[in-house]
Design a protein around this motif. Structure first.
Motif, PDB file in Angstrom:
ATOM      1  N   ARG A 119       0.855  -1.188   0.000  1.00  0.00           N
ATOM      2  CA  ARG A 119       0.000   0.000   0.000  1.00  0.00           C
ATOM      3  C   ARG A 119       0.890   1.237   0.000  1.00  0.00           C
ATOM      4  N   TYR A 120       0.419   2.283  -0.676  1.00  0.00           N
ATOM      5  CA  TYR A 120       1.140   3.562  -0.630  1.00  0.00           C
ATOM      6  C   TYR A 120       0.218   4.628  -0.048  1.00  0.00           C
ATOM      7  N   MET A 121       0.704   5.326   0.969  1.00  0.00           N
ATOM      8  CA  MET A 121      -0.069   6.375   1.615  1.00  0.00           C
ATOM      9  C   MET A 121       0.447   7.747   1.163  1.00  0.00           C
ATOM     10  N   TRP A 122      -0.458   8.526   0.559  1.00  0.00           N
ATOM     11  CA  TRP A 122      -0.108   9.872   0.091  1.00  0.00           C
ATOM     12  C   TRP A 122      -1.111  10.863   0.669  1.00  0.00           C
ATOM     13  N   ARG A 123      -0.627  11.797   1.448  1.00  0.00           N
ATOM     14  CA  ARG A 123      -1.509  12.763   2.079  1.00  0.00           C
ATOM     15  C   ARG A 123      -2.092  13.711   1.044  1.00  0.00           C
ATOM     16  N   VAL A 124      -3.342  14.037   1.212  1.00  0.00           N
ATOM     17  CA  VAL A 124      -4.047  14.917   0.290  1.00  0.00           C
ATOM     18  C   VAL A 124      -4.636  16.089   1.080  1.00  0.00           C
ATOM     19  N   GLY A 125      -4.341  17.303   0.630  1.00  0.00           N
ATOM     20  CA  GLY A 125      -4.905  18.472   1.285  1.00  0.00           C
ATOM     21  C   GLY A 125      -4.007  19.041   2.363  1.00  0.00           C
ATOM     22  N   PRO A 126      -4.336  20.233   2.865  1.00  0.00           N
ATOM     23  CA  PRO A 126      -3.507  20.891   3.893  1.00  0.00           C
ATOM     24  C   PRO A 126      -3.598  20.182   5.230  1.00  0.00           C
ATOM     25  N   ARG A 127      -2.533  20.336   6.012  1.00  0.00           N
ATOM     26  CA  ARG A 127      -2.487  19.782   7.353  1.00  0.00           C
ATOM     27  C   ARG A 127      -2.378  20.927   8.356  1.00  0.00           C
ATOM     28  N   PRO A 128      -2.769  20.712   9.605  1.00  0.00           N
ATOM     29  CA  PRO A 128      -2.692  21.793  10.612  1.00  0.00           C
ATOM     30  C   PRO A 128      -1.247  22.140  10.947  1.00  0.00           C
ATOM     31  N   SER A 129      -1.002  23.421  11.213  1.00  0.00           N
ATOM     32  CA  SER A 129       0.355  23.845  11.589  1.00  0.00           C
ATOM     33  C   SER A 129       0.705  23.358  12.986  1.00  0.00           C
ATOM     34  N   GLU A 130      -0.306  23.188  13.832  1.00  0.00           N
ATOM     35  CA  GLU A 130      -0.093  22.660  15.175  1.00  0.00           C
ATOM     36  C   GLU A 130      -1.079  21.520  15.403  1.00  0.00           C
ATOM     37  N   THR A 131      -0.592  20.409  15.934  1.00  0.00           N
ATOM     38  CA  THR A 131      -1.448  19.246  16.173  1.00  0.00           C
ATOM     39  C   THR A 131      -0.863  18.381  17.275  1.00  0.00           C
ATOM     40  N   ARG A 132      -1.725  17.693  17.997  1.00  0.00           N
ATOM     41  CA  ARG A 132      -1.279  16.736  19.009  1.00  0.00           C
ATOM     42  C   ARG A 132      -0.779  15.446  18.366  1.00  0.00           C
ATOM     43  N   PHE A 133      -1.008  15.273  17.059  1.00  0.00           N
ATOM     44  CA  PHE A 133      -0.766  13.992  16.403  1.00  0.00           C
ATOM     45  C   PHE A 133       0.115  14.190  15.167  1.00  0.00           C
ATOM     46  N   GLN A 134       1.395  14.514  15.422  1.00  0.00           N
ATOM     47  CA  GLN A 134       2.325  14.824  14.335  1.00  0.00           C
ATOM     48  C   GLN A 134       2.499  13.649  13.364  1.00  0.00           C
ATOM     49  N   GLU A 135       2.543  12.419  13.913  1.00  0.00           N
ATOM     50  CA  GLU A 135       2.797  11.262  13.052  1.00  0.00           C
ATOM     51  C   GLU A 135       1.679  11.054  12.034  1.00  0.00           C
ATOM     52  N   LEU A 136       0.464  11.463  12.388  1.00  0.00           N
ATOM     53  CA  LEU A 136      -0.671  11.284  11.481  1.00  0.00           C
ATOM     54  C   LEU A 136      -0.769  12.417  10.466  1.00  0.00           C
ATOM     55  N   ASN A 137       0.108  13.408  10.585  1.00  0.00           N
ATOM     56  CA  ASN A 137       0.070  14.561   9.688  1.00  0.00           C
ATOM     57  C   ASN A 137       1.455  14.840   9.106  1.00  0.00           C
ATOM     58  N   ALA A 138       2.245  13.780   8.889  1.00  0.00           N
ATOM     59  CA  ALA A 138       3.622  13.902   8.435  1.00  0.00           C
ATOM     60  C   ALA A 138       3.695  14.318   6.966  1.00  0.00           C
ATOM     61  N   GLU A 139       4.882  14.791   6.567  1.00  0.00           N
ATOM     62  CA  GLU A 139       5.106  15.193   5.178  1.00  0.00           C
ATOM     63  C   GLU A 139       5.079  13.973   4.257  1.00  0.00           C
ATOM     64  N   PRO A 140       4.642  14.149   3.009  1.00  0.00           N
ATOM     65  CA  PRO A 140       4.559  13.006   2.088  1.00  0.00           C
ATOM     66  C   PRO A 140       5.925  12.521   1.635  1.00  0.00           C
ATOM     67  N   VAL A 141       5.957  11.318   1.107  1.00  0.00           N
ATOM     68  CA  VAL A 141       7.191  10.689   0.620  1.00  0.00           C
ATOM     69  C   VAL A 141       7.073  10.505  -0.887  1.00  0.00           C
ATOM     70  N   VAL A 142       8.065  10.990  -1.633  1.00  0.00           N
ATOM     71  CA  VAL A 142       8.041  10.912  -3.101  1.00  0.00           C
ATOM     72  C   VAL A 142       9.143   9.967  -3.569  1.00  0.00           C
ATOM     73  N   PRO A 143       8.812   8.890  -4.296  1.00  0.00           N
ATOM     74  CA  PRO A 143       9.842   7.982  -4.798  1.00  0.00           C
ATOM     75  C   PRO A 143      10.617   8.580  -5.968  1.00  0.00           C
ATOM     76  N   GLU A 144      11.901   8.263  -6.061  1.00  0.00           N
ATOM     77  CA  GLU A 144      12.716   8.745  -7.178  1.00  0.00           C
ATOM     78  C   GLU A 144      12.298   8.052  -8.471  1.00  0.00           C
ATOM     79  N   GLY A 145      12.500   8.751  -9.582  1.00  0.00           N
ATOM     80  CA  GLY A 145      12.235   8.155 -10.881  1.00  0.00           C
ATOM     81  C   GLY A 145      10.810   8.304 -11.362  1.00  0.00           C
ATOM     82  N   PHE A 146       9.999   9.066 -10.623  1.00  0.00           N
ATOM     83  CA  PHE A 146       8.607   9.291 -11.014  1.00  0.00           C
ATOM     84  C   PHE A 146       8.330  10.799 -10.997  1.00  0.00           C
TER      85      PHE A 146
END
Length: 418
Positions: A119-146
Motif C-alpha cells: 500500500r502507498y499512503m499519500w496525504r491529500v490536502g492541507p495539514r494543521p500547523s499545530e497538532t497533538r498527532f504529528q505522526e498522522l500529519n507527516a510530510e509526504p514521501v516521493v519515490p525517485e524516478g517518477f
C-alpha cells in the motif's frame, strides 16, 4: 442487489430542492453502508492515468519500494510492504465468533496471515500547523524516478476528496443535520490517497486473500474502478455482494468515524479483496495484452481532522446508543485502531526484538522460552510475529517452533498461519 447510483451533478448544479436526493444518499449509507456515485469532475481517464503510474511503481523491486517505508510514522505516509497489514478478522476474537454465525454463503474468505498487498499512503490536502498527532500529519514521501508522481497523486486525490465532500454534505442534509456538519470536521484532516498493489503473478490463484475481512477506521472511503475484480462488501443486513463498479463511477463506503458521529445509525462497512473467477479471467486477458499483472486499488481514505473530537452529532447525541460512542479525539481513535491491525516494526527490527528467544527456536531445541523471551514476545505483538513467520527464511530459526512461542509463554495470541 444493485447499489444505489447517485449522479452528483444533480446536486452540484442544483439551484432548487435537493432534499429528496440527499435523503437517498443518507438512506443508502444507513441501510447498505455503500453508494455508487458519478462525479463529472472525476473521469475514467483520470483514474486510468493514476492506475498506470501505480502499476509501474508497484512493479519495481521490493528493495526500491522499501526506501519509501516509514514504520516509525505508523505507515501513514510512504509505502506499507506486503505482510504488514493484518486483517481484523485475525486478531479480533469477537469478530471471529460472529463470522462463524454467518450463513455459509455470506461468510468471508479466511486469510492465512497478514495481507498479501503493498500500500502507498499519500496525504491529500492541507495539514494543521499545530497538532497533538504529528505522526498522522507527516510530510509526504516521493519515490525517485517518477517525475509525474506529485501532480498525478494530488490531481486524483483532490478530485476524489471533492466527491467525498459532496456526499458528506448530502448525507448531512439527509440526516437532518446542518449541511457542513461533517465537512467542517474534515477540514485539515489526514486524508490519504492509499492505493494497494497485489502481485497477480505470484498470488493470482483463485481464493487468494489480498485484504482480509475488515472495516475502515476513517470517515468515508472512496474507490475508483480497479482493472481486476475481487472486491466483496457486506450490506448492513449481512448479505455479501461482489462489487461491480461501472466505468465512470466511484464506490463510497462508510467507515468507523461516521459510525461514531451518527451513534451507529450508519455502521462501518465490512469488505474484503479476494481472487475470484472473474479476477482470473481478467488476469488471462491482461496477459494476452502484455499488461502489468498488478491489481491496483484506486482508494482514498477521508478522515475527520486529528484534533477534532469524535462524538455523536445533533439528534444522534440524544439516541440511546450514543453512550457506546464516548467523545474522543479523532487522532487518538486512529492510533488505537492502528495498534491492533498493523505491525509497527520492520521485518529486521522484529528479529532484533526477539533475539532473547533465539535459543528456544533453533531447530529441534528442547529449551523452553525464558521470561525475557516471553516479555519480548508480548512487546512485539501478534501482528509482528505473523510477519516474521510468514517472511523470508531466517538462518537458525525453525518457523514451527517460533509459532509455538505464544503457547509456551502462555500468551493469548491468535495463531499465525504459514
Amino acid at each position: 442487489m444493485e447499489l444505489t447510483v447517485v449522479d452528483l451533478s444533480l446536486y452540484l448544479g442544483s439551484k432548487g430542492e435537493v432534499k429528496e436526493l440527499c435523503g437517498e444518499v443518507s438512506r443508502s449509507l444507513r441501510e447498505t453502508g455503500a453508494l455508487l456515485v458519478k462525479d463529472p469532475r472525476c473521469s475514467a481517464e483520470d483514474n486510468d492515468r493514476f492506475l498506470d503510474m501505480m502499476e509501474r511503481y508497484f512493479d519495481r523491486p521490493p528493495d526500491f519500494k522499501r526506501l519509501q517505508e516509514r514504520p516509525q510514522l505508523h505507515y501513514q505516509v510512504g509505502v506499507t510492504p506486503e505482510g504488514v497489514e493484518v486483517p481484523r478478522s485475525l486478531v479480533d476474537e469477537e469478530m471471529r465468533e460472529k463470522l462463524k454465525e454467518m450463513p455459509k454463503e455470506f461468510q468471508p474468505s479466511i486469510p492465512k496471515g497478514a495481507d498479501r498487498k503493498w500500500r502507498y499512503m499519500w496525504r491529500v490536502g492541507p495539514r494543521p500547523s499545530e497538532t497533538r498527532f504529528q505522526e498522522l500529519n507527516a510530510e509526504p514521501v516521493v519515490p525517485e524516478g517518477f517525475p509525474e508522481w506529485k501532480d498525478t497523486m494530488d490531481s486524483w486525490g483532490y478530485k476524489m476528496i471533492s466527491a467525498i465532500e459532496a456526499v458528506a454534505e448530502m448525507a448531512a442534509i439527509g440526516f437532518g443535520l446542518p449541511k457542513d456538519a461533517f465537512t467542517s470536521l474534515m477540514k485539515q484532516g489526514p486524508h490519504l490517497l492509499a492505493p494497494t498493489g497485489s502481485d497477480l503473478r505470484h498470488y493470482g490463484q483463485e481464493g487468494t486473500v489480498f485484504a482480509g475481512y475488515h472495516y475502515d477506521l476513517n470517515f468515508l472511503t472512496i474507490h475508483g474502478r480497479s482493472r481486476f475484480p475481487g472486491l466483496n462488501i457486506w450490506l448492513r443486513n449481512g448479505q455479501k455482494v461482489e462489487v461491480k463498479v461501472p466505468v465512470g463511477c466511484l464506490l463510497i463506503q462508510t467507515g468507523k468515524q461516521i459510525e461514531w458521529l451518527t451513534a451507529g445509525d450508519c455502521i462501518a462497512g465490512m469488505h474484503e479483496v479476494v481472487v475470484t473467477h472473474r479476477t482470473v479471467d481478467a488476469i488471462k486477458q491482461a496477459t494476452e495484452q502484455h499488461r502489468l499483472l498488478w491489481r491496483v486499488s484506486s482508494t482514498l481514505f477521508a478522515h475527520i481532522a486529528s484534533d477534532a473530537v469524535l462524538k455523536p452529532l445533533g439528534r444522534f447525541a440524544e439516541s440511546s446508543p450514543a453512550s457506546k460512542y464516548p467523545a474522543i479525539y479523532a487522532g487518538e481513535f486512529v492510533e488505537q485502531e492502528l495498534a491492533g491491525t498493523m505491525c509497527a516494526s520492520t521485518f529486521f527490527s522484529s528479529i532484533v526484538q526477539l533475539i532473547p528467544c533465539r535459543a528456544a527456536v533453533v531447530p529441534f531445541s528442547p529449551i523452553l522460552p525464558s521470561e525475557t523471551c516471553c516479555n519480548a514476545l508480548k512487546a512485539l505483538g501478534q501482528p509482528c510475529l505473523c510477519v516474521l513467520v510468514n517472511g523470508p527464511s531466517i538462518s537458525g530459526v525453525d518457523r514451527t517452533m517460533a509459532m509455538q512461542l505464544p503457547e509456551k509463554c502462555t500468551i493469548n495470541f491468535e495463531p499465525c498461519t504459514l
